[in-house]
Each structure stands twice: as structure tokens, then as C-alpha cells.
Design an enzyme around this catalytic site. Sequence first.
Site, PDB file in Angstrom:
ATOM      1  N   LEU A 122      48.258  38.983  48.080  1.00 59.92           N
ATOM      2  CA  LEU A 122      48.026  39.721  46.481  1.00 59.92           C
ATOM      3  C   LEU A 122      47.295  38.478  45.837  1.00 59.92           C
ATOM      4  O   LEU A 122      47.721  37.491  45.760  1.00 59.92           O
ATOM      5  CB  LEU A 122      49.392  40.251  46.089  1.00 59.92           C
ATOM      6  CG  LEU A 122      49.206  40.839  44.712  1.00 59.92           C
ATOM      7  CD1 LEU A 122      50.295  41.651  44.518  1.00 59.92           C
ATOM      8  CD2 LEU A 122      49.438  39.680  43.586  1.00 59.92           C
ATOM      9  N   LEU A 123      46.545  39.279  45.270  1.00 60.04           N
ATOM     10  CA  LEU A 123      45.513  38.188  44.155  1.00 60.04           C
ATOM     11  C   LEU A 123      45.749  38.700  42.813  1.00 60.04           C
ATOM     12  O   LEU A 123      45.661  39.918  42.675  1.00 60.04           O
ATOM     13  CB  LEU A 123      44.038  38.200  44.608  1.00 60.04           C
ATOM     14  CG  LEU A 123      43.125  37.770  43.487  1.00 60.04           C
ATOM     15  CD1 LEU A 123      41.637  37.220  44.178  1.00 60.04           C
ATOM     16  CD2 LEU A 123      42.541  38.816  42.836  1.00 60.04           C
ATOM     17  N   ASP A 134      45.410  36.904  38.258  1.00 51.60           N
ATOM     18  CA  ASP A 134      44.466  36.484  37.332  1.00 51.60           C
ATOM     19  C   ASP A 134      43.387  35.343  38.138  1.00 51.60           C
ATOM     20  O   ASP A 134      43.948  34.568  38.825  1.00 51.60           O
ATOM     21  CB  ASP A 134      45.336  35.452  36.312  1.00 51.60           C
ATOM     22  CG  ASP A 134      46.360  36.416  35.722  1.00 51.60           C
ATOM     23  OD1 ASP A 134      46.542  37.553  36.307  1.00 51.60           O
ATOM     24  OD2 ASP A 134      47.041  35.653  35.266  1.00 51.60           O
ATOM     25  N   GLN A 183      45.340  33.295  41.118  1.00 47.62           N
ATOM     26  CA  GLN A 183      46.877  33.620  41.395  1.00 47.62           C
ATOM     27  C   GLN A 183      46.849  34.345  42.785  1.00 47.62           C
ATOM     28  O   GLN A 183      46.386  35.468  42.896  1.00 47.62           O
ATOM     29  CB  GLN A 183      47.570  34.751  40.186  1.00 47.62           C
ATOM     30  CG  GLN A 183      47.704  33.771  38.834  1.00 47.62           C
ATOM     31  CD  GLN A 183      48.688  32.924  39.023  1.00 47.62           C
ATOM     32  OE1 GLN A 183      50.010  33.107  39.131  1.00 47.62           O
ATOM     33  NE2 GLN A 183      48.366  31.565  39.161  1.00 47.62           N
ATOM     34  N   TYR A 210      51.742  29.416  37.919  1.00 46.11           N
ATOM     35  CA  TYR A 210      51.313  30.493  37.176  1.00 46.11           C
ATOM     36  C   TYR A 210      49.729  30.173  36.775  1.00 46.11           C
ATOM     37  O   TYR A 210      49.355  28.911  36.632  1.00 46.11           O
ATOM     38  CB  TYR A 210      52.119  30.989  36.059  1.00 46.11           C
ATOM     39  CG  TYR A 210      53.314  32.000  36.715  1.00 46.11           C
ATOM     40  CD1 TYR A 210      53.568  32.301  38.079  1.00 46.11           C
ATOM     41  CD2 TYR A 210      54.025  32.713  35.498  1.00 46.11           C
ATOM     42  CE1 TYR A 210      54.358  33.143  38.416  1.00 46.11           C
ATOM     43  CE2 TYR A 210      55.017  33.803  36.144  1.00 46.11           C
ATOM     44  CZ  TYR A 210      55.074  33.990  37.449  1.00 46.11           C
ATOM     45  OH  TYR A 210      56.133  34.683  37.835  1.00 46.11           O
ATOM     46  N   ARG A 250      53.127  30.774  28.720  1.00 45.87           N
ATOM     47  CA  ARG A 250      52.192  30.559  29.917  1.00 45.87           C
ATOM     48  C   ARG A 250      50.889  30.811  29.469  1.00 45.87           C
ATOM     49  O   ARG A 250      50.462  31.370  28.625  1.00 45.87           O
ATOM     50  CB  ARG A 250      52.975  31.429  31.013  1.00 45.87           C
ATOM     51  CG  ARG A 250      52.830  32.953  30.544  1.00 45.87           C
ATOM     52  CD  ARG A 250      53.366  33.739  31.991  1.00 45.87           C
ATOM     53  NE  ARG A 250      53.398  35.164  31.502  1.00 45.87           N
ATOM     54  CZ  ARG A 250      54.617  35.695  31.113  1.00 45.87           C
ATOM     55  NH1 ARG A 250      55.424  34.971  31.054  1.00 45.87           N
ATOM     56  NH2 ARG A 250      54.566  36.831  30.988  1.00 45.87           N
ATOM     57  N   ASP A 251      50.358  30.297  30.486  1.00 45.14           N
ATOM     58  CA  ASP A 251      48.861  30.518  30.609  1.00 45.14           C
ATOM     59  C   ASP A 251      48.060  29.514  29.858  1.00 45.14           C
ATOM     60  O   ASP A 251      47.197  30.029  28.895  1.00 45.14           O
ATOM     61  CB  ASP A 251      48.281  31.846  30.515  1.00 45.14           C
ATOM     62  CG  ASP A 251      49.184  32.949  31.260  1.00 45.14           C
ATOM     63  OD1 ASP A 251      49.802  32.490  32.229  1.00 45.14           O
ATOM     64  OD2 ASP A 251      49.418  34.214  30.997  1.00 45.14           O
ATOM     65  N   GLU A 266      49.513  37.229  27.069  1.00 48.80           N
ATOM     66  CA  GLU A 266      49.257  36.546  28.104  1.00 48.80           C
ATOM     67  C   GLU A 266      47.650  36.158  28.013  1.00 48.80           C
ATOM     68  O   GLU A 266      46.926  36.764  27.469  1.00 48.80           O
ATOM     69  CB  GLU A 266      49.330  37.524  29.385  1.00 48.80           C
ATOM     70  CG  GLU A 266      50.724  37.968  29.581  1.00 48.80           C
ATOM     71  CD  GLU A 266      51.046  38.715  30.932  1.00 48.80           C
ATOM     72  OE1 GLU A 266      51.995  37.994  31.575  1.00 48.80           O
ATOM     73  OE2 GLU A 266      50.755  39.604  31.392  1.00 48.80           O
TER      74      GLU A 266
HETATM   75  C1  FRU Z   1      48.982  37.735  33.992  1.00 49.61           C
HETATM   76  C2  FRU Z   1      50.080  37.028  34.350  1.00 49.61           C
HETATM   77  C3  FRU Z   1      50.203  35.659  33.779  1.00 49.61           C
HETATM   78  C4  FRU Z   1      50.839  34.646  34.843  1.00 49.61           C
HETATM   79  C5  FRU Z   1      50.522  35.260  36.087  1.00 49.61           C
HETATM   80  C6  FRU Z   1      51.725  35.253  36.860  1.00 49.61           C
HETATM   81  O1  FRU Z   1      48.641  38.934  34.904  1.00 49.61           O
HETATM   82  O2  FRU Z   1      51.595  37.770  34.135  1.00 49.61           O
HETATM   83  O3  FRU Z   1      50.702  35.623  32.309  1.00 49.61           O
HETATM   84  O4  FRU Z   1      50.796  33.426  34.421  1.00 49.61           O
HETATM   85  O5  FRU Z   1      50.015  36.706  35.665  1.00 49.61           O
HETATM   86  O6  FRU Z   1      50.698  35.673  38.463  1.00 49.61           O
END
Ligand code: FRU
Length: 460
Positions: free
Chosen positions: A22-23, A25, A41, A84, A143-144, A199
Amino acid sequence: MSSNSEIPKHQLHYHIVPPKGLLNDPNGLIQYNGLYHVFFQWNQHGTVHKNKSWGHATSKDLLHWEYHEPALEPDEWYDKDGVYSGSAVSVQNRLYLFYTGNVRSVDGSRESYQCLAVSEDGFQFEKKGPLFKHPVGYTKHVRDPKVWQDKEGIWWMVVGAQRDDLSGDAILYQSTDLLDWKFKGSLMEEELFLGYMWECPDILHFEEKDVFVFSPQGLETNEKQFQNIYQTGYITGKFASTGKFIQDKKSFRELDKGFEFYAPQSFIDENGRIISFGWVGVMYPEVEAAVPTRKDGWLHALSIPREITYTDGILKQQPVTELEKIRQPNPKVIHDFTKQVIELPSLQSELLIDWENSPTDFSLIIREDVLLEYIHETRRFMVSRTNWLTQEREEREVRLEKGLENIRLFLESSLIELFINDGEEVFTLRYFIEEESRQLSVSKAEKKENRMIQVYELEL
Ligand code: FRU
């Protein structure tokens, strides 16, 4: 490209997809040492949201992608349950990746750490661990990190967050060396209450404006707006040297009116273009569980790279010009298409439709499933498809104040990206049909209109 029964029918050809698993972000987008690097991701081990690492693909031309070993895997105490999302910058030929380490305890509670990894070549990364303590006033949903440098050479990091009162926010840090970061508080000059978690924040800088793009979770569906599980959109304003974003007005505009576009990230390439990729994409869990490609061991894709420009309060998104290089010669050109059925040359196609004057009404059915419809009287543009789980029709729409002027559509066997009026409105969607149909049916053209359709076959 001729149809080949060996190729799974929903396979994508010119989009970035996970080699397996699975892919989600796009992460760490950068042009570094002559190569475009796209991290993403990635769950290598299955088609569910677990075990997130940073997958890695590179390209010289934004068209042909080479896949590499994952750049970062969840193997340290501070990222053991997921590496993440995050971003990349390069300084003195070193590549710095900023990401969130996700940690779950046995009791179900979570920790999040904003971390750094450094590379000398763009392929081997050394993790440096968490950069600072968790901010006070925020839950563990932080996050992010997206990092950029301003004209004075100061580094900024914007991070998605949730306040202790369970409302979404973005917070800011400042640094002079990328290692030592000072907390500057909330990004917003004036509090903005939009959902329970923001996010993937990103700030795009244009000469006359700054634009804050983010993906808030928890917006209530409102008539024709916010119909997806989560949204992605932006507000315009100015990013002040104090580290506050002063918004123009409290209006949040969705970036993509389709069904699945989420968590985009931008970067500036060596030509100074602002280019963005998004995840295609976010879905309700039961709809995601029913995506047919799971049988083939993979799930989701990134959007095509889009160049982002700003005009009069609006972000325009247009496919990068490189994509014109995969057009095959001799497009089908149709001038008079009253009740016409057109055979697509390939399931990888680009359609260009231009009107000299806005049409009265228009509709196009793609592969007997996806319907594009424009009603001039109300200026409504609608896109509908069959939901592959429920088998029901579902629709998204937008109002085109100035009417419909042109359409540019990128088609793959299970993904469509539709750019309207030079990218002022965009619809991105997956669709899954079992038939081999290559039909395009154009209807509602009562007389010969001043328009033209060009269909290019696309091949890498
Ligand atoms: C957004 C998210 C981010 C997180 C990542 C985890 O799609 O939920 O906030 O860092 O995906 O895979």
C-alpha cells in the site's frame, strides 16, 4: 499500447504506484543531484495501513521512475510503528529528511516524534533521531513536518497538530542549522477552527501571496462541499517574518473536487516551478477494502506531477509540461461530434476539449461508467461514477462561474485526472470497471458546436 491480457486490467502505467503493498502520502519531494526524488508512505508487507516506511523512486524527467530500496524503515524506538510523512531539503549537497516517528504502546496510547535522517548521496540515510520535545498544549497527534528556508536563510518547519481541546491546528518551529529548533506556537495569526486534526501542512510562496495548503480531518459535509472522508484545501494570506500566517479571509477552498485526492506535497524544482504530487487516495475504510487491485497485491497511487500557480486568489493546477512528451503522434481529432461514440486509442490517453464559446450543455461518458456533465444554465459541472463497493452512482460537482472553456483529461485504466479551465478546477478519481470498454460517448450536442476534441495515446 495494445491491450495485453497479461497486464492486470486496473494497472497504471504513467502514475507512481507501489511495487507491491500500500502507498499513501508523497513525502520528501526534491530535485537533488540531478534527479527528482519522490518518497512515499509505503507498507511493503500488505495492503493495509500498517508498517509505514518511506518508499523511494527517482526520475530524471518526471516521467520514467526507478524504484529503490525503502529509504527509511520503522526500526528505531522512536519510529517503530511507522515512519510517517515528512519532507526533504538539501544543504551543501547533503539531503535532510524530516519525518514523524510513530510509536504505539501496548495500552493503545501513541507518541509522535519529529525526526531527522541525513544522506550524502540520496540513497543511504542515517537516522539522527527526534529533534525536540513534544509541544505543550497539543495531543500526540502532531505529525508531517514540512521544512523550507526563507529569503533571509532562516529555516522553518510547519507541523500538523491537534490542540488539547481536540481541534486541528498547525504549529511552527524555527532554526538556523536544521538541528536546533525553537517552538514558535500556532502558525495561524488568528485561530481557525476547522476539524479535529490538520494533516500534511505545506506553505506555497508566490510573489504576491503565500498559500497554506493542508488536509484537515473532521469537516462536516456541507451541501456539495466536503463530501469525501477527509479534505485537502487551502487558504491564502501572508507568511510574516514573525512566523505567523495572516490569512486573507476565513475561507477554505478545496484543492480537488473529485473523490480521492489527499495529502499533497509541493517542492520547487531547479527551474523554479512549484510542483506538487498528491495521494490518490483517501477513502472510507470499507471502500478501500474493496478496491480490486488488492487481489493483485497493490493499492493506491500518486497523482501525476502538477505545476501550481496562483492567480486572483486561486491555485491553478496543471500537469507538468513534461507529460506532453509521452503523447504519441497523430491524435484523433474530432470537430463534429453530435451523438458520437469515439473509440479510445488506448486506456492510457489524454483528452483535450476546447470551446470557443462556453457550450450550452455537454456530457461525456467514459468507458460506459464515468460521466462528466455540464449544465450551462446553472454553471454546474458534475462528475459521477459507480462506487465499486456499493455499485451505486456517486457524484461530485462544482460551479464554474465563467462557464466551461476547456477540459484536459488524463486517463488510465482505473484512474482519471480532470483539469477544467486550465486547471482552475480539478477532479481526481479512481474507477473500476470489469469490461474492456474503450468507448467515449459524447452527447447533448444538439448542433455542430464550436469545439474540438483531441485524443492522444500516451506511452512512456
Ligand atoms: C495522511 C497521514 C499522515 C501520516 C501518514 C501515515 O494520509 O495520515 O498524517 O503521517 O498519513 O501514513
